[in-house]
Write a protein that holds these residues in place. Structure first.
Motif, PDB file in Angstrom:
ATOM      1  N   ALA A  89      47.698  45.044  -0.957  1.00 25.45           N
ATOM      2  CA  ALA A  89      47.059  46.381  -0.723  1.00 25.45           C
ATOM      3  C   ALA A  89      46.440  46.878  -2.073  1.00 25.45           C
ATOM      4  O   ALA A  89      45.047  47.224  -2.147  1.00 25.45           O
ATOM      5  N   ASN A  90      47.101  46.924  -3.201  1.00 25.25           N
ATOM      6  CA  ASN A  90      46.724  47.351  -4.671  1.00 25.25           C
ATOM      7  C   ASN A  90      45.472  46.611  -4.968  1.00 25.25           C
ATOM      8  O   ASN A  90      44.397  46.931  -5.557  1.00 25.25           O
ATOM      9  N   LEU A  91      45.501  45.073  -4.593  1.00 23.72           N
ATOM     10  CA  LEU A  91      44.388  44.184  -4.771  1.00 23.72           C
ATOM     11  C   LEU A  91      43.151  44.764  -4.219  1.00 23.72           C
ATOM     12  O   LEU A  91      42.078  44.577  -4.817  1.00 23.72           O
ATOM     13  N   ALA A  92      43.356  44.840  -2.853  1.00 19.27           N
ATOM     14  CA  ALA A  92      42.265  45.314  -2.213  1.00 19.27           C
ATOM     15  C   ALA A  92      41.628  46.552  -2.459  1.00 19.27           C
ATOM     16  O   ALA A  92      40.377  46.952  -2.480  1.00 19.27           O
ATOM     17  N   VAL A  93      42.378  47.655  -2.991  1.00 25.89           N
ATOM     18  CA  VAL A  93      42.036  48.867  -3.430  1.00 25.89           C
ATOM     19  C   VAL A  93      41.196  48.731  -4.618  1.00 25.89           C
ATOM     20  O   VAL A  93      39.984  49.206  -4.641  1.00 25.89           O
ATOM     21  N   ARG A  94      41.556  47.816  -5.461  1.00 24.81           N
ATOM     22  CA  ARG A  94      40.714  47.539  -6.696  1.00 24.81           C
ATOM     23  C   ARG A  94      39.236  46.789  -6.243  1.00 24.81           C
ATOM     24  O   ARG A  94      38.360  47.346  -6.823  1.00 24.81           O
ATOM     25  N   LEU A  95      39.335  45.916  -5.445  1.00 26.31           N
ATOM     26  CA  LEU A  95      38.082  45.351  -5.002  1.00 26.31           C
ATOM     27  C   LEU A  95      37.267  46.491  -4.332  1.00 26.31           C
ATOM     28  O   LEU A  95      36.155  46.465  -4.575  1.00 26.31           O
ATOM     29  N   GLU A  96      37.899  47.352  -3.494  1.00 24.05           N
ATOM     30  CA  GLU A  96      37.095  48.182  -2.817  1.00 24.05           C
ATOM     31  C   GLU A  96      36.379  49.106  -3.657  1.00 24.05           C
ATOM     32  O   GLU A  96      35.149  49.719  -3.518  1.00 24.05           O
ATOM     33  N   GLN A  97      37.300  49.585  -4.896  1.00 20.27           N
ATOM     34  CA  GLN A  97      36.477  50.572  -5.804  1.00 20.27           C
ATOM     35  C   GLN A  97      35.664  50.048  -6.644  1.00 20.27           C
ATOM     36  O   GLN A  97      34.589  50.591  -7.232  1.00 20.27           O
ATOM     37  N   ASP A  98      35.754  48.830  -6.751  1.00 19.11           N
ATOM     38  CA  ASP A  98      34.555  48.122  -7.702  1.00 19.11           C
ATOM     39  C   ASP A  98      34.394  48.471  -9.039  1.00 19.11           C
ATOM     40  O   ASP A  98      33.367  48.811  -9.371  1.00 19.11           O
ATOM     41  N   ASP A  99      35.703  49.281  -9.422  1.00 27.90           N
ATOM     42  CA  ASP A  99      35.566  49.816 -10.931  1.00 27.90           C
ATOM     43  C   ASP A  99      36.069  49.020 -12.027  1.00 27.90           C
ATOM     44  O   ASP A  99      37.167  49.319 -12.711  1.00 27.90           O
ATOM     45  N   TYR A 100      35.596  47.793 -12.254  1.00 27.81           N
ATOM     46  CA  TYR A 100      36.028  46.776 -13.170  1.00 27.81           C
ATOM     47  C   TYR A 100      34.934  46.830 -14.690  1.00 27.81           C
ATOM     48  O   TYR A 100      33.645  47.264 -14.520  1.00 27.81           O
ATOM     49  N   THR A 101      35.618  46.698 -15.752  1.00 20.23           N
ATOM     50  CA  THR A 101      34.882  46.719 -17.104  1.00 20.23           C
ATOM     51  C   THR A 101      33.838  45.630 -17.003  1.00 20.23           C
ATOM     52  O   THR A 101      33.008  45.583 -17.790  1.00 20.23           O
ATOM     53  N   ASN A 102      34.082  44.369 -16.254  1.00 17.19           N
ATOM     54  CA  ASN A 102      33.060  43.343 -16.311  1.00 17.19           C
ATOM     55  C   ASN A 102      33.071  42.731 -15.040  1.00 17.19           C
ATOM     56  O   ASN A 102      34.094  42.747 -14.279  1.00 17.19           O
ATOM     57  N   PRO A 103      32.214  42.002 -14.556  1.00 20.52           N
ATOM     58  CA  PRO A 103      31.932  41.011 -13.290  1.00 20.52           C
ATOM     59  C   PRO A 103      33.124  40.086 -13.545  1.00 20.52           C
ATOM     60  O   PRO A 103      33.428  39.726 -12.017  1.00 20.52           O
ATOM     61  N   PHE A 104      33.586  39.628 -14.341  1.00 20.46           N
ATOM     62  CA  PHE A 104      34.540  38.448 -14.183  1.00 20.46           C
ATOM     63  C   PHE A 104      35.886  39.106 -13.801  1.00 20.46           C
ATOM     64  O   PHE A 104      36.776  38.191 -13.062  1.00 20.46           O
TER      65      PHE A 104
END
Length: 70
Positions: free
Chosen positions: A20-35
């Protein structure tokens, strides 16, 4: 949970909360880089192949399609 060193054995120890935490990160798409996003996406995909029951609520994030690679 670190995505860099995730092995098949590690995937076996993931909990529904981890996914679920992984999915939240993907849903929020708030990454410092695309990798970083790509690593999480590949991890979710690996989980889907090994422990589909954990990923079923998040399959829409994978956008899996059937491919004819013959």
């Amino acid at each position: 949970m670190t995505t860099l060193s995730m092995t098949q054995q590690d995937i076996g120890t993931l909990t529904p909360d981890d996914v679920a935490n992984l999915a939240v990160r993907l849903e929020q798409d708030d990454y410092t880089n695309p990798f970083e996003a790509l690593k999480d996406w590949h991890l979710l995909r690996a989980i889907a192949f090994q422990r589909q029951e954990l990923v079923e609520p998040y399959l829409y994030l994978l956008d899996l399609e059937t491919y004819d690679e013959a």
